[in-house]
Design a protein around this motif. Sequence first.
Motif, short mmCIF file in Angstrom:
data_model
loop_
_atom_site.label_atom_id
_atom_site.label_comp_id
_atom_site.label_asym_id
_atom_site.label_seq_id
_atom_site.Cartn_x
_atom_site.Cartn_y
_atom_site.Cartn_z
N TYR A 138 0.36 5.39 1.08
CA TYR A 138 -0.47 6.43 1.68
C TYR A 138 0.28 7.75 1.63
O TYR A 138 1.51 7.79 1.61
CB TYR A 138 -0.78 6.10 3.15
N GLN A 169 0.39 11.71 3.54
CA GLN A 169 -0.04 12.47 4.70
C GLN A 169 0.32 13.95 4.51
O GLN A 169 1.48 14.29 4.35
CB GLN A 169 0.61 11.95 5.98
N PHE A 226 0.84 -1.20 0.00
CA PHE A 226 0.00 0.00 0.00
C PHE A 226 0.88 1.26 0.00
O PHE A 226 1.99 1.25 0.53
CB PHE A 226 -0.88 0.05 1.26
N ARG A 268 1.31 -5.71 4.15
CA ARG A 268 0.59 -6.69 4.95
C ARG A 268 0.98 -8.05 4.39
O ARG A 268 0.85 -8.32 3.20
CB ARG A 268 -0.91 -6.48 4.85
N PHE A 298 4.38 -0.11 8.46
CA PHE A 298 4.71 1.07 7.67
C PHE A 298 6.21 1.30 7.59
O PHE A 298 6.97 0.96 8.51
CB PHE A 298 4.07 2.31 8.29
N PHE A 348 4.04 7.31 2.74
CA PHE A 348 4.32 6.09 3.47
C PHE A 348 4.00 4.86 2.62
O PHE A 348 2.92 4.78 2.03
CB PHE A 348 3.48 6.01 4.75
N LEU A 405 -1.14 -2.99 9.33
CA LEU A 405 -0.12 -2.68 8.34
C LEU A 405 1.20 -2.36 9.03
O LEU A 405 1.22 -1.77 10.09
CB LEU A 405 -0.54 -1.48 7.50
N LEU A 428 4.15 13.95 2.94
CA LEU A 428 4.88 12.80 3.49
C LEU A 428 4.23 11.53 2.96
O LEU A 428 3.02 11.35 3.07
CB LEU A 428 4.80 12.85 5.02
N LYS A 473 -2.94 0.33 -3.96
CA LYS A 473 -2.49 -0.92 -3.36
C LYS A 473 -2.22 -1.96 -4.44
O LYS A 473 -2.82 -1.92 -5.53
CB LYS A 473 -3.53 -1.45 -2.37
N ASN A 518 -0.87 18.00 9.52
CA ASN A 518 -2.02 17.99 10.44
C ASN A 518 -3.21 17.21 9.90
O ASN A 518 -4.35 17.51 10.22
CB ASN A 518 -2.45 19.43 10.77
N ARG A 519 -2.91 16.21 9.09
CA ARG A 519 -3.98 15.37 8.54
C ARG A 519 -3.64 13.91 8.78
O ARG A 519 -2.52 13.53 9.06
CB ARG A 519 -4.12 15.63 7.04
N GLY A 520 -4.65 13.07 8.62
CA GLY A 520 -4.40 11.63 8.68
C GLY A 520 -3.81 11.15 7.37
O GLY A 520 -3.42 11.94 6.51
N LEU A 521 -3.74 9.84 7.24
CA LEU A 521 -3.17 9.25 6.02
C LEU A 521 -4.28 9.06 4.98
O LEU A 521 -5.38 8.59 5.31
CB LEU A 521 -2.54 7.89 6.33
N PHE A 531 -5.28 7.13 1.48
CA PHE A 531 -4.95 5.97 0.65
C PHE A 531 -4.71 6.40 -0.79
O PHE A 531 -5.50 7.15 -1.37
CB PHE A 531 -6.09 4.96 0.73
#
Lengths: 115, 116
Positions: free
Chosen positions: B36, B38, B34, B94, B106, B90, B104, B88, B49, B41-44, B46
């Motif tokens: 991702y 980022q 996978f 899996r 990372f 990543f 996962l 960023l 994959k 100030n945010r999540g990851l 997608f």
Amino acid sequence: KAGVTQTPRYLIKTRGQQVTLSCSPISGHRSVSWYQQTPGQGLQFLFEYFSETQRNKGNFPGRFSGRQFSNSRSEMNVSTLELGDSALYLCASSQGLAGRTDTQYFGPGTRLTVL
Amino acid sequence: AQSVAQPEDQVNVAEGNPLTVKCTYSVSGNPYLFWYVQYPNRGLQFLLKYITGDNLVKGSYGFEAEFNKSQTSFHLKKPSALVSDSALYFCAVRDIFYTGRRALTFGSGTRLQVQP
């Protein structure tokens, strides 16, 4: 569909306190995983819940715990906070039905600062 | 145990040029891979994959990744970088034999900086 939501977005606590973080997964998703992100250790897996049962746990002390409710919402709790617990805590949800091909979708995270 | 390596902490590229963000993996069986991204100030988010099949996987925002089993690599690519791609990135894996575990693993992340 609404994405993964996490509350609160920011938290400031002092050493020794405890904290509870909340995660609401994408509608229809039954699996919720939690990760800790720090500059030094990167992204580390905490635990995973599926159908209200903890399925897997990462290498974190017992101070870190969680649970999942019947509506798939999840909470994680950290007791006796330490300075090193300061991190971004990310929740990820997936359908949970596709096994290893599941795609995890992440929320915006909760930024925890321990003073 | 499974692991992911992102050998570059930072990649700099000029806007309009092609970009590559490198990722190598180590698993005991066949991998599920996978990518991702980022933003601050945010999540990851997608991106894409690889599960099986075509070694070239196309994802969101014009990104693609090439799976190379012999080199155990899964590099992220984009033909023409945008300043807004600065973020960023990543890579995650899996293990197919990691029974029942959806977690996962990372990589350490690669910061992509696209200069105007």
